[in-house]
Design an enzyme around this catalytic site. Structure first.
Site, PDB file in Angstrom:
ATOM      1  N   CYS B 131      43.411  42.921  36.419  1.00 23.51           N
ATOM      2  CA  CYS B 131      42.504  41.952  37.045  1.00 23.51           C
ATOM      3  C   CYS B 131      41.426  41.430  36.099  1.00 23.51           C
ATOM      4  CB  CYS B 131      41.858  42.565  38.281  1.00 23.51           C
ATOM      5  SG  CYS B 131      41.249  44.248  38.038  1.00 23.51           S
ATOM      6  N   HIS B 251      34.940  40.600  40.485  1.00 20.15           N
ATOM      7  CA  HIS B 251      34.581  41.144  39.176  1.00 20.15           C
ATOM      8  C   HIS B 251      33.757  40.105  38.412  1.00 20.15           C
ATOM      9  CE1 HIS B 251      37.137  44.438  39.866  1.00 20.15           C
ATOM     10  NE2 HIS B 251      38.107  44.222  39.003  1.00 20.15           N
TER      11      HIS B 251
END
Lengths: 348, 348
Positions: B131, B251
């Site tokens: 990710c 994130h």
């Protein structure tokens, strides 16, 4: 040895840093003869207990500083601008925790582990650096001394207590609201003086203080300029990205450095830092030992870990630096400056 | 044009990423003929609604893949190791969201905005990158193409949902406990397979995945190695420090880069990124516009802001990159790969 004590004033005694200053003065058993607790008009009248004795906080005015030898200021830049010269005029030495005088060439900007000797040049006011700067230079100074320092790139993970008690309260309220599925109110962070306010709970906000014309925030420019001044390295390359997190207390920093002299092993650097003043090494990956805000809070030291060599540049290193932003980042460094003044015979 | 539809399997359908995959397949109106929802024995039997129809999750076995054309795997590395080859043997193309095959030289590691053409070389398995890597390369690729890329130093601010539903639950329980003055229990984070567990609530933990011999964590090495593979740049200098935060989803990354060709202005870089695929520019300091996890969640794009020139190196730039780790970081990139396979006539 003579049993000397000093007349001390704490300006901003009811704030997040002021409270820590009193706690630190108490813990260090600082030789206080007389203690004055000062604040804004709004907080005057508050009762505070210090070493078992109750004090009433008074409104800070120019005359408050009559007879004061050391005044620890942490009540915002405008208060320092107005009252620090008045305190000096009345014979006090001011240790100022705001950004008001930090870049003044006449004012020493001091982290005792790094540039204690600069205190000798003071003209009444001594500036305490920005919290994120202090913990970084404590960790970098031993490396600078041994290997030379060329470049520093830091990304910060900063706690809300750096923005005061209101910010802590806001974070807690927002967190409770989110856990209860309620709407979030934002009125303080990222910067109480700015136009918009954003949720800090369960978020990471890349703004601390106001934006400057070059796209960096004031917090980032503080880290850049103050690091150069404290380390006496105008030529040092420094860049910073400052980010606020939903952490109550304890700033963390991911730091990449390039040294002049490359090739030092991680073991060598760990040994160097383990024996450096003000540093506690916490670096044992096999046993998952590294610094964290949760374990640094309440402690005076700067914690360093996750030390790694850059995989490409022979003079590149990465590390993780954590400290209690209210202690080494503010209260403890201020009290430490006062202790250094005594040690260097600069006080009264 | 023929109205073609495909037989699709989702392995790990009950997990954090699996749920997002189903949501994304629904939203994109992916041409599904038959849908199989697969999981471990433990979660088999769970009912899941997809496009108004109820499906029962079945235990994934080799025979589950009979007749399947695309299998999206997100059930952990060991499941992929065991079952992906079985799926391929039965004629399926596997898009694997685990780290099991990412560095296998036979397996393309694909972010469609960067290296879609690598799909043509597939031998049955296609790997979906980590990710944190995905969102970074989407932002860096346009810069690499125009200016050349020399060095990348990234510090991450990663959400707990990257560690699964258990980690989200743990963060919420710890947060509630702290707000109520109760003791904190840590049993999942930072890494469920490691010896010690630490508090994530109101903390920043510099460990994601297990430590490697060189002192970097596996997550950091994934970012380093995967970035080089996706961008076809074995010589690219990459370093990473990966940190877990008390953020549920989204994130963030503080990224410093050095380009080959220096001198580009911030305006030029903003214009370039604003017109790049998969990127939304959010960069207006005067109006406090910058990416944040709280505003990126639920969106497919990669958000870039806080773009600044390094103050010392003419080829140095800093930026802040945010994306939904469950979408572009996982589910959306996987579905996007499946869409690319259709577009390139590689499916069925």
């Amino acid at each position: 040895m003579q049993n000397v004590s000093y007349s001390v004033a704490v300006v901003g005694a009811t704030g997040a840093v002021g409270q820590q200053m009193l706690k630190t003065l108490e813990e260090r058993d600082f030789p206080i003869g007389q203690l004055k607790l000062l604040s804004s008009k709004r907080s005057a009248g508050t009762k505070i207990t210090f070493k078992g004795e109750e004090y009433t906080v008074e409104e800070a005015t120019p005359d408050s500083f009559e007879g004061v030898q050391v005044a620890l200021f942490s009540a915002g830049g405008s208060v320092s601008k107005k009252l620090a010269p008045e305190a000096v005029k009345r014979g006090a030495i001011v240790v100022d925790n705001t950004s008001a005088y930090r870049m003044d060439p006449e004012v020493p900007l001091v982290v005792p582990e790094v540039n204690e000797a600069d205190l000798k040049e003071h003209k009444g006011i001594i500036a305490n650096p920005n919290c994120s700067t202090i913990q970084m230079v404590v960790a970098l100074e031993p490396l600078r001394e041994k290997y030379g320092l060329k470049k520093v790139v830091v990304s910060t993970y900063q706690a809300v207590s750096g923005a005061g008690l209101e910010a802590i309260e806001e974070m807690k309220q927002q967190t409770t609201a989110i856990l209860n599925g309620e709407e979030v109110k934002a009125e303080v962070l990222p910067c109480s003086g700015d136009k918009k306010h954003y949720q800090i709970a369960f978020n990471a906000v890349p703004q601390i203080d106001l934006f400057q014309e070059n796209g960096y925030t004031f917090e980032e420019m503080k880290m850049i300029n103050e690091t150069k001044k404290i380390m006496h390295m105008e030529q040092l390359e420094v860049a910073a990205t400052c980010v606020r997190l939903p952490v109550e207390t304890g700033h963390s920093e991911s730091v990449y450095i390039e040294t002049d002299k490359g090739g030092a092993s991680v073991t060598e650097i760990k040994e160097l830092l383990a024996s450096s003043p003000g540093v506690t090494l916490q670096d044992d990956p096999d046993n998952q030992i590294y610094p964290m805000a949760s374990t640094a809070v309440g402690k005076n030291d700067v914690f360093v870990g996750r030390i790694r060599r850059d995989l490409d540049r022979d003079n590149g290193y990465h590390m993780w630096i954590v400290s209690d932003n209210l202690l080494k980042g503010a209260a403890w460094n201020s009290v430490q400056i006062a202790e250094s003044l005594i040690k260097l015979n600069l006080l009264g």
